[in-house]
Design an enzyme around this catalytic site. Structure first.
Site, mmCIF file in Angstrom:
data_model
loop_
_atom_site.group_PDB
_atom_site.id
_atom_site.type_symbol
_atom_site.label_atom_id
_atom_site.label_comp_id
_atom_site.label_asym_id
_atom_site.label_seq_id
_atom_site.Cartn_x
_atom_site.Cartn_y
_atom_site.Cartn_z
ATOM 1 N N HIS A 189 13.825 -2.201 -1.767
ATOM 2 C CA HIS A 189 14.536 -2.064 -3.037
ATOM 3 C C HIS A 189 13.567 -1.870 -4.212
ATOM 4 C CE1 HIS A 189 16.296 -3.963 -6.727
ATOM 5 N NE2 HIS A 189 17.173 -3.017 -6.500
ATOM 6 N N GLU A 237 12.487 1.597 -4.193
ATOM 7 C CA GLU A 237 13.536 2.463 -4.752
ATOM 8 C C GLU A 237 13.354 2.580 -6.284
ATOM 9 O OE1 GLU A 237 17.319 1.660 -6.838
ATOM 10 O OE2 GLU A 237 17.801 0.975 -4.804
ATOM 11 N N HIS A 238 13.098 1.440 -6.933
ATOM 12 C CA HIS A 238 12.844 1.468 -8.381
ATOM 13 C C HIS A 238 11.602 2.311 -8.698
ATOM 14 C CE1 HIS A 238 15.292 -1.828 -10.456
ATOM 15 N NE2 HIS A 238 15.804 -1.729 -9.240
ATOM 16 N N GLU A 241 16.729 -8.339 -12.435
ATOM 17 C CA GLU A 241 17.919 -7.865 -11.712
ATOM 18 C C GLU A 241 18.404 -8.935 -10.730
ATOM 19 O OE1 GLU A 241 17.381 -4.201 -9.533
ATOM 20 O OE2 GLU A 241 19.462 -4.169 -8.843
#
Lengths: 431, 455
Positions: free
Chosen positions: B67, B70-71, B147
């Site tokens: 993840h 992904e950022h 997040e």
């Protein structure tokens, strides 16, 4: 550079096949909006009423309780029988109330054997709701539970404090879901009276889209309106007072992040600043990661995952706000940064390039806003509710293109008042 | 498929309907799989690129890496500086984003139809050309930590679900939260991100899905032009630990400041990918619908209406996992009921499935809903692409979707009963309860609202 040039050509050539909106009004005053879309064997109908929580008239939560109990009994059928009729034909029915309106919605296949039972069932719910006492009580309890759940959510607490404090005594101040004090005293009679007064032809907008002809649509509309009392048009909602003069408001909550909002009263949907402010907001913080707020606060400093600004004009003045969430020790730094960005934005305005980029995005993105029957249906209701022109969707991009830098600067100076913005925080109090 | 087709043909005269919707498929020499589907209703196109990499591939102490990567995919390549990807997409009016799950990481753009080349150009560029530097890495990790706080730590029900999954799965990597454990997030390094990118981001580990107002041949040519020259990698498929058998019920309590209690119950079940007998996942899927599909389902009928035990109650099952799955029941009791009462009421419904055959009328109703839903979903090009990508990343053929309703329709009441009897057993059950702890004083400090509104 070659790449940029190619982009520009693509932008000019943008093709937008936006379907025509057909409109007619009945003798009783109901406004009808219809798009014939023959590609899929689907029909969507949304029937909306001026019956949102702004019509609660002191009985907070009444609009929502009425809407929520509408499908709990109708004619001689109970909630379960009503649900089975929809499910048996694969139709999707929903209803709901917001601040400004209440609506019921049906999605069905167009096959007559499937559509007819679903449509008849919707008419039954619309015209013959029985609001059974037992079911009403259950929906009331669910609404009370939902208020409890808001208390454990910092974002819900923030939004509640934001609306209540900015709007004061105005009907927009109150949560659609009511309060712990108001819900228990709403009676079945209140609900029935609210229904009778508000779910009437004069306060109705019907939106239809699907694989049917104009003639078929007219027939459906006739059947929707048969036996629906004309009723009275409701008085306009009062003007919203100016942003109140308030000190920062903090709500203590054991969350790890502090939820922050800066906000003020803005302008109405009909304001001439609507399009200039749409562009201004995109540049300030409305455009996912490329606007000023996310660029500075998230992309450069890593202070927050979500940070944005928003404008939310309504029939009367909506709000203008900036919001983010960040860990408590960074909250003060983040607040200062956001204030500084807004201040600079108002003083200096956007650059010419920012305006060009914003227009490119907004016009280029428009096709995606109208690319499904579902999205078009909600636009039809919006056009009706806010009295927008019939060619609204066709001219939307032109309206954006036509806005000048000067108009944007004027609008920003008129609408955004950094010194008036009230600071709201939810989280642990800094020591 | 047969039923769906005949149904469609009756209602619309255009018999080319089915023909138009055929998906074109192509695998480039470098291993990139391309799926293209026409949908000419609007002048838009959605392009999604799916990588077979997600949190269930992650190693010990590296959770959250997929993840975070992904950022980082938005933070610059050799050719484009950090943030340029999103700027160029924004100027082109695109809706764009990315998402990571246990089994995949996907990136998408939705654009006006003749701008597809921009999407291909930039996705091809970042598939092999990502530039990772320390400054961007440090900053983006902070964003992800925020997040995590926003999505999980400050949401009691989300936090509870995370702990529930980590408890139910003992050895399966499905126990990893997609966003990663906080201590791991703090320890991940730039080197980790570089290695992870090198290992998994390659055309032969990706699937490109395009749906919209396009000509398939042109899309395939365009895709070859942009992705054709990318070098493949040696991808060694991960050996994921299988879930070991469970020998008895697991019960946990999560104590967090909250107002409402919550209940989760999960049983170990196979997915379409892992099942030994092909009918089982379809029977399980039907059970999920019987209990919680539509307003007339059993849970709504008996637990929300009827006995008024639950304010909300759900059953969910994901048949499309790469590994064994959990069949999850969850809900919140009404004010006058407890989580124990709710658990018993759910168990009672499970018991009925085990002892009584489901009525044909109930199955017929579910089938009507499924057939209609299959047509409704054509109103979204994004969803159509999403479904294909999801299946392909776990190694299932995308056209399984076209047979889905038919396969569900073939399931008998006896099979539903057998599946319930086989899988809904206490020895494979995990129960989690959220026990609300007091919130601190909620009243505003500076200016009490109660003074303002008199309530």
């Amino acid at each position: 550079m070659r790449f940029l040039a190619i982009l520009l050509v693509g932008w000019i050539q943008t093709a937008q096949a936006i379907p025509d909106v057909q409109y007619w009004q009945t003798e009783q005053g109901t406004k009808i909006y219809f798009i014939s879309a023959m590609e899929l064997p689907i029909i969507d109908i949304q029937i909306s009423f001026d019956a949102g929580s702004m019509r609660d008239n002191g009985k907070l939560g009444l609009a929502a309780l009425t809407s929520g109990t509408l499908n709990e009994g109708a004619g001689d059928l109970n909630a379960e029988q009503l649900a089975e009729i929809f499910d048996d034909v694969g139709a999707q029915f929903s209803q709901g109330a917001s601040k400004e309106m209440a609506s019921i919605q049906l999605r069905s296949l167009t096959d007559q054997n499937l559509f007819e039972p679903a449509f008849e069932n919707m008419l039954r719910i619309l015209k013959k709701p029985t609001f059974p006492a037992k079911e009403l009580e259950r929906i009331r309890q669910q609404m009370l539970q939902s208020l409890e759940s808001q208390k454990q959510s910092p974002s819900s607490l923030l939004s509640k404090a934001f609306q209540e404090n900015l709007y004061g005594e105005h009907p927009y101040a109150f949560q659609t879901g009511g309060t712990e004090e108001s819900l228990p005293i709403l009676s079945r009679e209140n609900v029935i009276n609210f229904y009778k007064k508000h779910y009437v032809a004069k306060n109705t907008i019907i939106a239809l889209i699907g694989a049917i002809s104009r003639e078929q649509a007219e027939n459906l509309v006739k059947r929707i309106l048969t036996d629906l009392p004309a009723g009275e048009t409701l008085p306009a909602i009062p003007l919203v007072p100016k942003t109140p003069d308030l000190k920062p408001i903090h709500i203590e909550h054991p969350s790890e992040q502090t939820h922050i909002a800066l906000g003020q009263i803005g302008y109405a949907r009909s304001d001439k600043d609507y399009f200039p402010m749409l562009i201004a907001n995109y540049i300030l913080g409305g455009g996912s990661l490329v606007s000023r707020l996310p660029e500075e606060v998230r992309e450069k400093q890593g202070l927050a995952y979500s940070v944005h600004s928003s404008v939310s004009p309504m029939l009367q003045a909506g709000t203008i706000s900036a919001s983010l969430q960040t860990r408590q020790e960074n909250a003060q730094q983040a607040i200062e940064l956001v204030k500084k960005i807004i201040q600079e934005f108002v003083e200096q305005g956007p650059t010419e390039k920012e305006v060009i980029d914003a227009k490119k995005h907004l016009t280029g993105n428009f096709a995606m806003r109208v690319d499904s029957n579902g999205k078009l249906l909600s636009y039809l209701t919006t056009i009706g509710f806010y009295n927008l022109p019939l060619d609204y969707l066709q001219v939307w991009s032109n309206k954006i293109e036509a806005v000048s830098l000067e108009q944007i600067n004027d609008a920003i100076k008129r609408q955004i008042k950094p010194e008036k913005m009230i600071l709201f925080t939810v989280g642990k109090r800094s020591s | 498929m047969k039923y769906l087709l005949s149904c469609v043909l009756i209602i619309i005269s255009a018999s080319s309907f089915a023909e138009d919707n055929k998906t074109k498929e192509l695998v480039l020499e470098n291993g990139l799989k391309i799926l293209v589907k026409e949908d000419h209703r609007s002048p838009v196109v959605v392009s999604q690129i799916w990588y077979k990499i997600g949190s269930s591939y992650e190693e010990n102490a590296k959770t959250g890496l997929s993840h975070l990567l992904e950022h980082l995919m938005f933070r610059g390549t050799e050719q484009y500086a950090a943030g340029q990807f999103s700027k160029i997409m924004a100027e082109n009016g695109a809706d764009e984003n990315a998402f990571t799950s246990s089994d995949y990481t996907a990136y998408y753009q939705k654009l006006e139809k003749n701008r597809l080349a921009i999407s291909f150009k930039l996705e091809a560029d970042r598939m092999r050309g990502l530039k990772l530097d320390q400054k961007e890495f440090d900053k983006e990790r902070e964003v992800v930590i925020e997040e995590r706080k926003l999505r999980t730590d400050d949401k009691p029900n989300s936090l509870m679900y995370e702990i529930f999954k980590a408890t139910a799965y003992q050895s399966s990597p499905y126990r990893n939260p997609v966003i990663g454990w906080m201590p791991d997030l703090k320890n991940l390094t730039l080197e980790d991100a570089k290695n992870w990118y090198q290992r998994w981001y390659a055309p032969n580990n990706a699937i490109l899905v395009v749906v919209g107002d396009i000509n398939p041949e042109e899309v395939l040519t365009l895709a070859k032009e942009h992705f054709g020259n990318l070098k493949p990698s040696d991808i060694t498929p991960t050996k994921s630990t299988q879930e070991v058998p469970q020998f008895g019920i697991k019960r946990i309590t999560v104590k967090k400041p909250a107002k409402l209690p919550n209940l989760l119950m999960g049983y170990k079940v196979p997915s379409i990918k892992t099942t030994e007998e092909s009918w089982i996942p379809y029977a399980l899927q039907l059970i999920a619908y019987i209990l919680d599909g539509g307003d007339s389902s059993r849970f709504t009928k008996h637990l929300i209406r009827g006995k008024e035990i639950a304010t909300s109650v759900s059953s969910s099952y994901d048949a499309f996992g790469r590994l064994d799955e959990l069949f999850v029941f969850g809900g919140t009791p009404t004010k006058t009921n407890t989580v124990e009462t709710l658990e018993n009421a759910i168990r009672e419904q499970i018991q009925i499935l085990k002892t009584e055959l489901v009525k044909e009328s109930e199955l017929k109703r579910i089938k009507a809903q499924l057939v209609a839903a299959k047509i409704y979903e054509k109103d979204s090009v994004f969803y159509q692409a999403m479904q294909m990508g999801q299946l392909e990343t776990i190694g299932l053929p995308h056209d399984l979707l076209d047979q889905f309703v038919e396969k569900l329709s073939a399931i008998t009441p006896e099979q539903i009963q057998m599946a319930a009897q086989k899988y809904f057993i206490d020895d494979g059950l995990t129960v989690a309860v959220l026990e609300p702890q007091p919130l601190s004083d909620n009243s505003p400090v500076e200016k009490p609202l109660s003074n303002k509104h008199g309530h």
